[in-house]
Design a protein around this motif. Structure first.
Motif, PDB file in Angstrom:
ATOM      1  N   ALA A 169       0.822  -1.215   0.000  1.00 56.06           N
ATOM      2  CA  ALA A 169       0.000   0.000   0.000  1.00 56.06           C
ATOM      3  C   ALA A 169       0.854   1.262   0.000  1.00 56.06           C
ATOM      4  O   ALA A 169       0.554   2.234  -0.697  1.00 56.06           O
ATOM      5  N   GLY A 224     -11.235   7.778  -2.400  1.00 59.03           N
ATOM      6  CA  GLY A 224     -11.155   6.338  -2.567  1.00 59.03           C
ATOM      7  C   GLY A 224      -9.745   5.790  -2.483  1.00 59.03           C
ATOM      8  O   GLY A 224      -9.544   4.575  -2.564  1.00 59.03           O
ATOM      9  N   LYS A 225      -8.759   6.678  -2.347  1.00 66.45           N
ATOM     10  CA  LYS A 225      -7.363   6.245  -2.276  1.00 66.45           C
ATOM     11  C   LYS A 225      -6.705   6.737  -0.985  1.00 66.45           C
ATOM     12  O   LYS A 225      -5.471   6.775  -0.879  1.00 66.45           O
ATOM     13  N   GLU A 226      -7.502   7.118  -0.012  1.00 69.85           N
ATOM     14  CA  GLU A 226      -6.978   7.702   1.221  1.00 69.85           C
ATOM     15  C   GLU A 226      -6.043   6.749   1.975  1.00 69.85           C
ATOM     16  O   GLU A 226      -5.045   7.185   2.557  1.00 69.85           O
ATOM     17  N   TYR A 227      -6.374   5.468   1.968  1.00 71.56           N
ATOM     18  CA  TYR A 227      -5.563   4.513   2.707  1.00 71.56           C
ATOM     19  C   TYR A 227      -4.149   4.435   2.139  1.00 71.56           C
ATOM     20  O   TYR A 227      -3.170   4.344   2.890  1.00 71.56           O
ATOM     21  N   LEU A 228      -4.029   4.503   0.812  1.00 74.45           N
ATOM     22  CA  LEU A 228      -2.717   4.439   0.176  1.00 74.45           C
ATOM     23  C   LEU A 228      -1.866   5.642   0.576  1.00 74.45           C
ATOM     24  O   LEU A 228      -0.669   5.507   0.858  1.00 74.45           O
ATOM     25  N   ASP A 287      -4.370  -5.064   0.597  1.00 74.50           N
ATOM     26  CA  ASP A 287      -5.583  -4.281   0.771  1.00 74.50           C
ATOM     27  C   ASP A 287      -6.277  -4.053  -0.573  1.00 74.50           C
ATOM     28  O   ASP A 287      -5.632  -3.993  -1.626  1.00 74.50           O
ATOM     29  N   TYR A 288      -7.591  -3.894  -0.506  1.00 72.24           N
ATOM     30  CA  TYR A 288      -8.397  -3.696  -1.717  1.00 72.24           C
ATOM     31  C   TYR A 288      -7.920  -2.478  -2.513  1.00 72.24           C
ATOM     32  O   TYR A 288      -7.792  -2.528  -3.738  1.00 72.24           O
ATOM     33  N   GLN A 289      -7.638  -1.346  -1.815  1.00 68.41           N
ATOM     34  CA  GLN A 289      -7.200  -0.143  -2.523  1.00 68.41           C
ATOM     35  C   GLN A 289      -5.871  -0.373  -3.236  1.00 68.41           C
ATOM     36  O   GLN A 289      -5.629   0.180  -4.317  1.00 68.41           O
ATOM     37  N   THR A 290      -5.012  -1.182  -2.650  1.00 66.50           N
ATOM     38  CA  THR A 290      -3.737  -1.502  -3.289  1.00 66.50           C
ATOM     39  C   THR A 290      -3.967  -2.261  -4.589  1.00 66.50           C
ATOM     40  O   THR A 290      -3.350  -1.954  -5.619  1.00 66.50           O
ATOM     41  N   VAL A 292      -6.698  -2.312  -6.473  1.00 66.67           N
ATOM     42  CA  VAL A 292      -7.354  -1.447  -7.455  1.00 66.67           C
ATOM     43  C   VAL A 292      -6.350  -0.493  -8.092  1.00 66.67           C
ATOM     44  O   VAL A 292      -6.352  -0.277  -9.310  1.00 66.67           O
ATOM     45  N   MET A 293      -5.480   0.087  -7.269  1.00 73.56           N
ATOM     46  CA  MET A 293      -4.492   1.039  -7.782  1.00 73.56           C
ATOM     47  C   MET A 293      -3.497   0.347  -8.704  1.00 73.56           C
ATOM     48  O   MET A 293      -3.090   0.901  -9.730  1.00 73.56           O
TER      49      MET A 293
END
Length: 372
Positions: A169, A224-228, A287-290, A292-293
């Motif tokens: 991430a 939608g990318k805050e966690y990254l 993680d899901y956001q990882t 997707v990115m």
């Protein structure tokens, strides 16, 4: 306020005047030629990190408060990786004239937030001038009982390989920030070329209009990318995992933090322990956001998880007899096992193919890394 108005010692006094010590081992902190520490019945752990502007951080997209927080956390993480408890840090800075007293107040605000989180005292350091940007050197001092210290060389055949949190991430957060920085500056460059043409033509109205456009360039949308971004900009040391291991009665046989990438760190453990390893792609925590990115950037998410740096999760091995204990630990993932050295270092893919695992994490001394 210009730093020169305070001078070196005035700046140190300004930034440290209300520091209060938290640890009995801190006998005397900032204010003399040396800090005085006392450790009568325990081993002392010492680690140092040097962070250079343009190599380890970019002030285009990290503010000084977050930079101070991250600078402290990456050192604190090293002490946790030895199964120790961080107690003190020293902070040395090389500053150029573009930094103000207020900038340093923000930096120290982040430092203090990180130190307060883990009960760490700031006990000294140094400041000097720099002609090449900001340089940060932090030393963290910790303690541990001799029998509790965990090295990298203790992994043994059949040990389980575990990692905390999720992987990749922070790396994807960096890729996102670099992409948006590139887009922003390409827009600035295009407008500046138009300004140059307008200046040549003597069109003052057009010049003013173009400069206004530069000032009003839209900021990137990170929804939608805050966690990254959090993983890249707000590093967290995993002292909570160390505490859970202690509470569960688990003493890792080898451990280190994931700063340069899982593959590189695992190879360090294997080399120093004289063993091989076998890890499974399907068990890597992502993680899901990882994911997707990575898809958005047309990158292989497994490669990002294996080789992306700055996760600062804990990678550790435990005896196979601790399987039931470690399975019950929150935010700890079993990703493989240690093997005899003769079996090499293997990654088993989702379709059960086997590939040699190579250390392809970040190398700060490589030409590619220094070009970043």
């Amino acid at each position: 306020m210009e730093i020169a108005k305070l001078g070196e010692f005035g700046l140190i006094d300004h930034l440290t005047k209300d520091l209060n010590t938290k640890n009995e081992s801190t006998k005397y902190g900032v204010g003399d030629d040396c800090a005085v520490l006392h450790y009568p019945d325990t081993e002392v752990l010492i680690t140092t990190d040097l962070l250079m502007e343009g190599v380890h951080f970019d002030l285009t997209y990290i503010d000084l408060q977050h930079l101070g927080y991250k600078s402290a956390m990456v050192n604190i993480s090293d002490v946790f990786a030895m199964n120790g408890t961080p107690r003190q840090i020293t902070v040395s800075l090389a500053l150029s004239k573009r930094f103000t007293v207020e900038d340093m107040e923000q930096f120290y605000s982040g430092l203090r937030m990180a130190c307060d989180k883990w009960g760490v005292d700031i006990v000294g350091g140094d400041t000097t001038s720099s002609y090449t940007g900001l340089a940060i050197s932090i030393t963290c001092i910790g303690e541990a009982r001799r029998e509790d210290i965990v090295y990298r060389n203790g992994a043994r055949n059949t040990d389980l390989i575990c990692v905390s949190g999720d992987l990749g991430a922070a790396y994807m957060g960096l890729q996102l920030l670099e992409r948006e920085k590139s887009v922003y500056y390409s827009q600035v460059d295009a407008l500046q070329k138009k300004i140059a043409a307008a200046q040549k033509a003597g069109n003052q109205n057009e010049i003013a209009n173009l400069k206004s456009q530069i000032s009003n360039l839209s900021q990137p949308d990170f929804a939608g990318k805050e966690y990254l971004l959090q993983r890249q900009l707000q590093t967290e040391a995993r002292g909570d995992i160390v505490q859970r291991l202690r509470e569960a009665g688990i003493r890792p046989t080898a451990m280190m933090d994931v700063s340069d990438g899982l593959s590189s760190e695992l190879m360090h453990i294997c080399k120093q322990s004289g063993v091989g390893c076998r890890i499974f792609e399907k068990e890597l925590p992502i993680d899901y956001q990882t994911a997707v990115m990575a898809e958005e950037m047309e990158m292989n998410v497994t490669t990002c998880a294996l080789n992306g740096g700055e996760d600062y999760e804990l990678l550790f091995t435990v005896p196979i007899g601790d399987l039931e204990k470690v399975k019950d630990l929150e935010d700890v993932h079993l990703i493989g096992h240690i093997t005899d050295k003769k079996f090499g270092h293997v990654l088993v893919t989702r379709d059960n193919q086997e590939f040699e695992l190579k250390a392809q994490g970040w190398n700060p001394l490589s030409s590619e890394s220094n070009a970043k």
